[in-house]
Motif scaffolding. Structure first.
Motif, PDB file in Angstrom:
ATOM      1  N   ARG A 135       0.822  -1.222   0.000  1.00 42.89           N
ATOM      2  CA  ARG A 135       0.000   0.000   0.000  1.00 42.89           C
ATOM      3  C   ARG A 135       0.858   1.276   0.000  1.00 42.89           C
ATOM      4  O   ARG A 135       0.586   2.220   0.735  1.00 42.89           O
ATOM      5  CB  ARG A 135      -0.953  -0.007   1.198  1.00 42.89           C
ATOM      6  CG  ARG A 135      -1.790  -1.274   1.322  1.00 42.89           C
ATOM      7  CD  ARG A 135      -2.768  -1.223   2.482  1.00 42.89           C
ATOM      8  NE  ARG A 135      -2.193  -0.689   3.704  1.00 42.89           N
ATOM      9  CZ  ARG A 135      -1.408  -1.384   4.537  1.00 42.89           C
ATOM     10  NH1 ARG A 135      -1.110  -2.650   4.288  1.00 42.89           N
ATOM     11  NH2 ARG A 135      -0.943  -0.817   5.624  1.00 42.89           N
ATOM     12  N   LEU A 136       1.828   1.299  -0.859  1.00 44.54           N
ATOM     13  CA  LEU A 136       2.738   2.455  -0.883  1.00 44.54           C
ATOM     14  C   LEU A 136       2.048   3.724  -1.383  1.00 44.54           C
ATOM     15  O   LEU A 136       2.463   4.830  -1.044  1.00 44.54           O
ATOM     16  CB  LEU A 136       3.963   2.147  -1.743  1.00 44.54           C
ATOM     17  CG  LEU A 136       4.870   1.013  -1.245  1.00 44.54           C
ATOM     18  CD1 LEU A 136       6.114   0.902  -2.118  1.00 44.54           C
ATOM     19  CD2 LEU A 136       5.265   1.213   0.221  1.00 44.54           C
ATOM     20  N   ARG A 137       0.988   3.568  -2.174  1.00 41.73           N
ATOM     21  CA  ARG A 137       0.285   4.758  -2.667  1.00 41.73           C
ATOM     22  C   ARG A 137      -0.505   5.450  -1.565  1.00 41.73           C
ATOM     23  O   ARG A 137      -1.005   6.559  -1.759  1.00 41.73           O
ATOM     24  CB  ARG A 137      -0.632   4.382  -3.835  1.00 41.73           C
ATOM     25  CG  ARG A 137       0.136   3.958  -5.081  1.00 41.73           C
ATOM     26  CD  ARG A 137      -0.722   4.033  -6.335  1.00 41.73           C
ATOM     27  NE  ARG A 137       0.035   3.528  -7.475  1.00 41.73           N
ATOM     28  CZ  ARG A 137      -0.195   2.382  -8.091  1.00 41.73           C
ATOM     29  NH1 ARG A 137      -1.183   1.598  -7.662  1.00 41.73           N
ATOM     30  NH2 ARG A 137       0.521   2.002  -9.117  1.00 41.73           N
ATOM     31  N   GLU A 138      -0.635   4.804  -0.406  1.00 41.50           N
ATOM     32  CA  GLU A 138      -1.303   5.437   0.732  1.00 41.50           C
ATOM     33  C   GLU A 138      -0.353   6.334   1.530  1.00 41.50           C
ATOM     34  O   GLU A 138      -0.791   7.067   2.416  1.00 41.50           O
ATOM     35  CB  GLU A 138      -1.872   4.368   1.664  1.00 41.50           C
ATOM     36  CG  GLU A 138      -2.943   3.491   1.032  1.00 41.50           C
ATOM     37  CD  GLU A 138      -3.409   2.393   1.974  1.00 41.50           C
ATOM     38  OE1 GLU A 138      -2.962   2.391   3.143  1.00 41.50           O
ATOM     39  OE2 GLU A 138      -4.211   1.540   1.537  1.00 41.50           O
ATOM     40  N   LEU A 139       0.934   6.274   1.236  1.00 41.69           N
ATOM     41  CA  LEU A 139       1.904   7.065   1.995  1.00 41.69           C
ATOM     42  C   LEU A 139       1.723   8.554   1.730  1.00 41.69           C
ATOM     43  O   LEU A 139       1.315   8.965   0.633  1.00 41.69           O
ATOM     44  CB  LEU A 139       3.335   6.668   1.611  1.00 41.69           C
ATOM     45  CG  LEU A 139       3.757   5.227   1.857  1.00 41.69           C
ATOM     46  CD1 LEU A 139       5.240   5.061   1.532  1.00 41.69           C
ATOM     47  CD2 LEU A 139       3.474   4.808   3.294  1.00 41.69           C
ATOM     48  N   ARG A 140       2.038   9.345   2.723  1.00 40.49           N
ATOM     49  CA  ARG A 140       2.078  10.790   2.514  1.00 40.49           C
ATOM     50  C   ARG A 140       3.133  11.077   1.443  1.00 40.49           C
ATOM     51  O   ARG A 140       4.270  10.656   1.555  1.00 40.49           O
ATOM     52  CB  ARG A 140       2.439  11.521   3.807  1.00 40.49           C
ATOM     53  CG  ARG A 140       1.273  11.679   4.774  1.00 40.49           C
ATOM     54  CD  ARG A 140       1.609  12.747   5.809  1.00 40.49           C
ATOM     55  NE  ARG A 140       1.856  14.034   5.180  1.00 40.49           N
ATOM     56  CZ  ARG A 140       2.826  14.877   5.537  1.00 40.49           C
ATOM     57  NH1 ARG A 140       3.677  14.552   6.483  1.00 40.49           N
ATOM     58  NH2 ARG A 140       2.973  16.031   4.924  1.00 40.49           N
ATOM     59  N   ASN A 141       2.725  11.795   0.431  1.00 37.16           N
ATOM     60  CA  ASN A 141       3.566  11.988  -0.738  1.00 37.16           C
ATOM     61  C   ASN A 141       3.332  13.395  -1.277  1.00 37.16           C
ATOM     62  O   ASN A 141       2.778  13.581  -2.362  1.00 37.16           O
ATOM     63  CB  ASN A 141       3.222  10.914  -1.779  1.00 37.16           C
ATOM     64  CG  ASN A 141       4.135  10.919  -2.973  1.00 37.16           C
ATOM     65  OD1 ASN A 141       4.993  11.770  -3.116  1.00 37.16           O
ATOM     66  ND2 ASN A 141       3.921   9.957  -3.855  1.00 37.16           N
ATOM     67  N   GLY A 181      10.693  17.933   3.612  1.00 33.38           N
ATOM     68  CA  GLY A 181       9.728  18.184   4.664  1.00 33.38           C
ATOM     69  C   GLY A 181       9.492  16.991   5.564  1.00 33.38           C
ATOM     70  O   GLY A 181       8.656  17.048   6.460  1.00 33.38           O
ATOM     71  N   ASN A 182      10.216  15.891   5.329  1.00 32.37           N
ATOM     72  CA  ASN A 182      10.177  14.713   6.189  1.00 32.37           C
ATOM     73  C   ASN A 182       8.771  14.151   6.373  1.00 32.37           C
ATOM     74  O   ASN A 182       8.251  14.075   7.478  1.00 32.37           O
ATOM     75  CB  ASN A 182      10.779  15.036   7.568  1.00 32.37           C
ATOM     76  CG  ASN A 182      12.103  15.749   7.463  1.00 32.37           C
ATOM     77  OD1 ASN A 182      12.996  15.276   6.783  1.00 32.37           O
ATOM     78  ND2 ASN A 182      12.210  16.898   8.105  1.00 32.37           N
ATOM     79  N   PRO A 183       8.133  13.755   5.271  1.00 34.11           N
ATOM     80  CA  PRO A 183       6.780  13.206   5.425  1.00 34.11           C
ATOM     81  C   PRO A 183       6.794  11.909   6.216  1.00 34.11           C
ATOM     82  O   PRO A 183       7.718  11.106   6.114  1.00 34.11           O
ATOM     83  CB  PRO A 183       6.344  12.954   3.976  1.00 34.11           C
ATOM     84  CG  PRO A 183       7.628  12.737   3.237  1.00 34.11           C
ATOM     85  CD  PRO A 183       8.617  13.671   3.893  1.00 34.11           C
ATOM     86  N   THR A 184       5.781  11.718   7.004  1.00 35.69           N
ATOM     87  CA  THR A 184       5.583  10.445   7.717  1.00 35.69           C
ATOM     88  C   THR A 184       4.131  10.030   7.530  1.00 35.69           C
ATOM     89  O   THR A 184       3.270  10.865   7.255  1.00 35.69           O
ATOM     90  CB  THR A 184       5.879  10.574   9.216  1.00 35.69           C
ATOM     91  OG1 THR A 184       5.033  11.594   9.773  1.00 35.69           O
ATOM     92  CG2 THR A 184       7.335  10.934   9.466  1.00 35.69           C
ATOM     93  N   THR A 185       3.884   8.744   7.678  1.00 39.12           N
ATOM     94  CA  THR A 185       2.524   8.233   7.537  1.00 39.12           C
ATOM     95  C   THR A 185       2.154   7.502   8.812  1.00 39.12           C
ATOM     96  O   THR A 185       2.850   6.558   9.197  1.00 39.12           O
ATOM     97  CB  THR A 185       2.430   7.282   6.326  1.00 39.12           C
ATOM     98  OG1 THR A 185       2.806   7.987   5.145  1.00 39.12           O
ATOM     99  CG2 THR A 185       1.016   6.742   6.177  1.00 39.12           C
ATOM    100  N   PRO A 186       1.091   7.927   9.504  1.00 42.57           N
ATOM    101  CA  PRO A 186       0.702   7.257  10.753  1.00 42.57           C
ATOM    102  C   PRO A 186       0.510   5.758  10.547  1.00 42.57           C
ATOM    103  O   PRO A 186      -0.075   5.310   9.557  1.00 42.57           O
ATOM    104  CB  PRO A 186      -0.626   7.938  11.109  1.00 42.57           C
ATOM    105  CG  PRO A 186      -0.547   9.282  10.460  1.00 42.57           C
ATOM    106  CD  PRO A 186       0.198   9.045   9.178  1.00 42.57           C
TER     107      PRO A 186
END
Length: 279
Positions: A135-141, A181-186
């Motif tokens: 589910r990589l397309r769910e990552l903050r991008n 911006g160091n995106p992270t995904t909960p």
């Protein structure tokens, strides 16, 4: 500078959260990485920030390089967190040295390196069916970088050479844009975004460009079971010991690396001991 395959160590100073035993192992492995590359591949360049160079100079390793170039990290800390983006210098090096081969500082060769003439070369491949790569397309991008949703395989970039200079720079720019911006995904692993920027994009963009993904040492790792699905690669890489290996495994690896340095490369025992005592 001697002829051969040009290698690059790309690194910037990181806060150390690893056990002292692993830090000592990393020091001797770093030297073995330099020496083995020079013996079995060709010249090796250090592309690093000034604190890293000063540390290596104190250890006595800095003078071992064939070439040294300063990584200009001014303003980078405003856009990238070093802990979250631990491998970011490798992305910078792809743009600076697009025809070179990146090699991790905790990786080393066992024999002569022969690279194919075409394709993007990876040390080995990792199976993409683990939850880590799903589910990589769910990552903050926020940069809207193209990602496969669940890649069949992911190339391990502990040793990596892009198929051509254009692709190297494309991977570099895409990865840097993705990490800005160091995106992270909960709910996702804190190391995932850096791994995507460094490894998934290198593999995916190689395929999109119509280039071959080359499994240099013909090895396949399963991130789900943390086991090899093939024979281990004929290539030393200590990344698996960072996952909390017991003390006896760290000691065994340290003994093996120091013996190799002494017996095969003629490094004096007192030189290694002195490096262990330095900060």
């Amino acid at each position: 500078m001697p002829e051969g395959v040009r290698g690059v160590h790309a690194y910037w100073q990181l806060p150390s959260r690893l056990p002292r035993a692993y830090q000592q192992l990393s020091r001797v492995t770093w030297l073995l990485s330099i020496r083995s590359w020079q013996r079995y591949a060709g010249p090796i360049t250090l592309y690093a920030d000034p604190p890293t160079m000063e540390w290596l100079d104190r250890l006595g390793w800095l003078s071992c390089y064939d070439q040294i170039e300063t990584l200009d990290d001014r303003d980078l800390d405003q856009r990238y967190d070093r802990v979250a983006c631990f491998a970011l210098p490798k992305l910078l090096a792809l743009d600076r040295y697009p025809d070179a081969t990146l090699v991790d500082t905790d990786a080393y060769l066992h024999g002569r390196l022969r690279l194919p003439a075409t394709g993007s070369v990876f040390a080995h491949l990792e199976h993409g069916d683990a939850d880590f790569y799903s589910r990589l397309r769910e990552l903050r991008n926020p940069a809207h970088v193209d990602l496969p949703d669940s890649p069949p395989v992911v190339g391990n970039t502990s040793l990596f050479r892009a198929a051509d200079a254009h692709l190297a720079r494309r991977i570099s720019h895409a990865g840097l844009s993705f990490l800005a911006g160091n995106p992270t995904t909960p709910g996702r692993d804190i190391h995932l975004h850096m791994t995507v920027a460094e490894q998934v994009l290198a593999t995916h963009l190689t395929t999109v460009a119509g280039q071959q993904v080359v499994n240099l040492f013909d090895a396949l790792w399963c991130p789900r079971t943390l086991r090899w699905l093939s024979e281990p690669p004929r290539f030393g890489h200590l990344w698996n010991l960072k996952r909390g290996a017991p003390a006896e495994h760290l000691l065994a690896a340290y003994v093996s690396v120091t013996r190799t340095l002494q017996n095969e490369y003629g490094v004096a025992q007192d030189r290694l001991h002195a490096a262990m005592e330095r900060i």
